[in-house]
Design an enzyme around this catalytic site. Sequence first.
Site, short mmCIF file in Angstrom:
data_model
loop_
_atom_site.label_atom_id
_atom_site.label_comp_id
_atom_site.label_asym_id
_atom_site.label_seq_id
_atom_site.Cartn_x
_atom_site.Cartn_y
_atom_site.Cartn_z
N SER A 122 28.65 -66.37 24.50
CA SER A 122 27.85 -67.26 24.11
C SER A 122 27.74 -68.65 24.33
CB SER A 122 28.14 -67.23 22.41
OG SER A 122 29.22 -67.11 21.89
N THR A 158 29.41 -71.17 19.82
CA THR A 158 29.35 -72.45 20.49
C THR A 158 30.72 -72.92 20.73
OG1 THR A 158 26.92 -72.73 19.91
CG2 THR A 158 28.13 -74.57 20.31
N THR A 181 26.29 -74.19 24.65
CA THR A 181 25.98 -72.94 24.06
C THR A 181 24.89 -72.36 24.91
OG1 THR A 181 25.67 -71.66 22.15
CG2 THR A 181 24.09 -73.62 22.48
N ARG A 223 13.30 -71.14 23.10
CA ARG A 223 13.97 -71.41 21.96
C ARG A 223 15.08 -72.44 22.16
NH1 ARG A 223 19.47 -71.32 19.63
NH2 ARG A 223 18.97 -71.16 17.33
N VAL A 224 15.06 -73.55 21.49
CA VAL A 224 16.38 -74.63 21.54
C VAL A 224 16.93 -74.84 20.11
CG1 VAL A 224 16.93 -77.03 21.88
CG2 VAL A 224 15.25 -75.94 23.51
N GLY A 225 18.17 -74.61 20.09
CA GLY A 225 18.82 -74.49 18.89
C GLY A 225 19.34 -76.00 18.53
N ASP A 226 20.36 -76.21 17.52
CA ASP A 226 21.09 -77.39 17.43
C ASP A 226 22.10 -77.93 18.33
OD1 ASP A 226 22.50 -75.44 17.05
OD2 ASP A 226 24.15 -76.65 15.84
N THR A 284 28.63 -75.29 14.75
CA THR A 284 28.28 -74.20 15.33
C THR A 284 27.97 -72.87 14.30
OG1 THR A 284 29.56 -72.24 16.46
CG2 THR A 284 30.87 -73.25 14.75
N GLY A 285 27.22 -72.25 14.82
CA GLY A 285 26.41 -71.07 13.84
C GLY A 285 24.96 -71.08 13.79
N GLY A 299 21.54 -72.37 14.54
CA GLY A 299 21.37 -73.89 14.73
C GLY A 299 20.04 -74.15 13.66
C1 SD4 Z 1 22.47 -72.16 18.19
N1 SD4 Z 1 24.23 -73.34 17.15
O1 SD4 Z 1 22.01 -72.10 19.45
C2 SD4 Z 1 24.17 -72.44 18.40
C3 SD4 Z 1 24.80 -71.13 18.42
C4 SD4 Z 1 26.19 -71.12 17.68
O2 SD4 Z 1 27.83 -70.26 16.96
O3 SD4 Z 1 26.72 -72.26 17.45
N2 SD4 Z 1 26.60 -69.94 17.56
O4 SD4 Z 1 21.81 -71.97 17.21
#
Ligand code: SD4
Length: 343
Positions: free
Chosen positions: A84, A193, A211, A221-224, A244-245, A247
């Site tokens: 990841s 992440t 990440t 797609r773009v996360g946080d 992390t998690g 997003g």
């Molecule tokens: C996301 N926050 O792209 C990231 C993924 C992540 O633990 O943190 N995973 O959403």
Amino acid sequence: MFISRRQFVLSAAAIGAMPSLGSGAGAETTARTVSGEKPVFVSTWPFGKAANEKALQVLADGGSLLDAVEQGIWVTESDAENRSVGLSGFPDAAGVVQLDACIMFGPGHKAGSVAAVEGIRHPISVARRVMEKTPHVMLAGDGARQFAIEEGLESVEINSREMHQSWWKKRAEKNRETEEPQRPKDIRENHDTIALLALGLDGSLAGGCSTSGWGGKIPGRVGDSPIIGSGLYVDNEIGAAGATGLGENVMRYCGSFLVVEYMRQGLHPEEACAETIRRIARLDPKGFDLSINFIALDKQGRFGAAGTGQGFEFSVTSTTTSRVLRSPGLSDTSVGPVGGNTK
Ligand code: SD4
């Protein structure tokens, strides 16, 4: 605890012999034994420990705080076992790995970021170059890749335009009325992440985040993680925070910015992380079922973390110790303040 530059270099020479504590199930639940030390590195997940240790070594060898953050994160981005972060991460729905990263430097409030970049070994280095060599904060997609290549950063051959086109074509051919849309897999199975926060000997703060995002995500797609204030925030007056998690559940609330703002109001980093989660859970229809986690480090070297559900593991490294700790977890049944030392 204050140590001089000379003492730091001497003690950092002993990094190899430093007690290397905790990992996986054996992680400690509370321990702020390095609280107040400088330098200190705090990062997400047990794999962050190796990144922290590299960062400390870089600093001890005379590198800057940003060198430490960047090269610490290289360790995770280079880890072929990590599904990841970096090019070994899970691909998107079209079978292409798209990477997100950002970096911040407290003095001067500098930031750089890269989103949905393909085929670049170290997205954190692209983010740093964006910060240091352009008037911009964020580059995305093909432009980010071209910029990285121009900067001489390591790239790998990709064929993603064709892969994305054929994926979108197949998707368009589906009968939308009868077919279930292809949905990304549940991120709980494939997330991790790296966010790495750093406090230097002189009290400067920095941080980075990298990440491959949500495995099976819709292309683009773009996360946080590359969003300043969501996946990472550094305020040199106060502290730094990273996430992390899932997003989507962080970026709608500017999660890391909020953690820093709670520290500004006087909360201990652990409580600032927990209060951020409580605030998000109050607003979000999913309540605490969010799969989000935060780490935080303040200007005094105090640190902490909190996550939803069972919480999560994070890593802390100073010249005296390097360890994996377990954060408090927050759920519907634990809405009160988290316990712990708030010195
Ligand atoms: C996301 N926050 O792209 C990231 C993924 C992540 O633990 O943190 N995973 O959403």
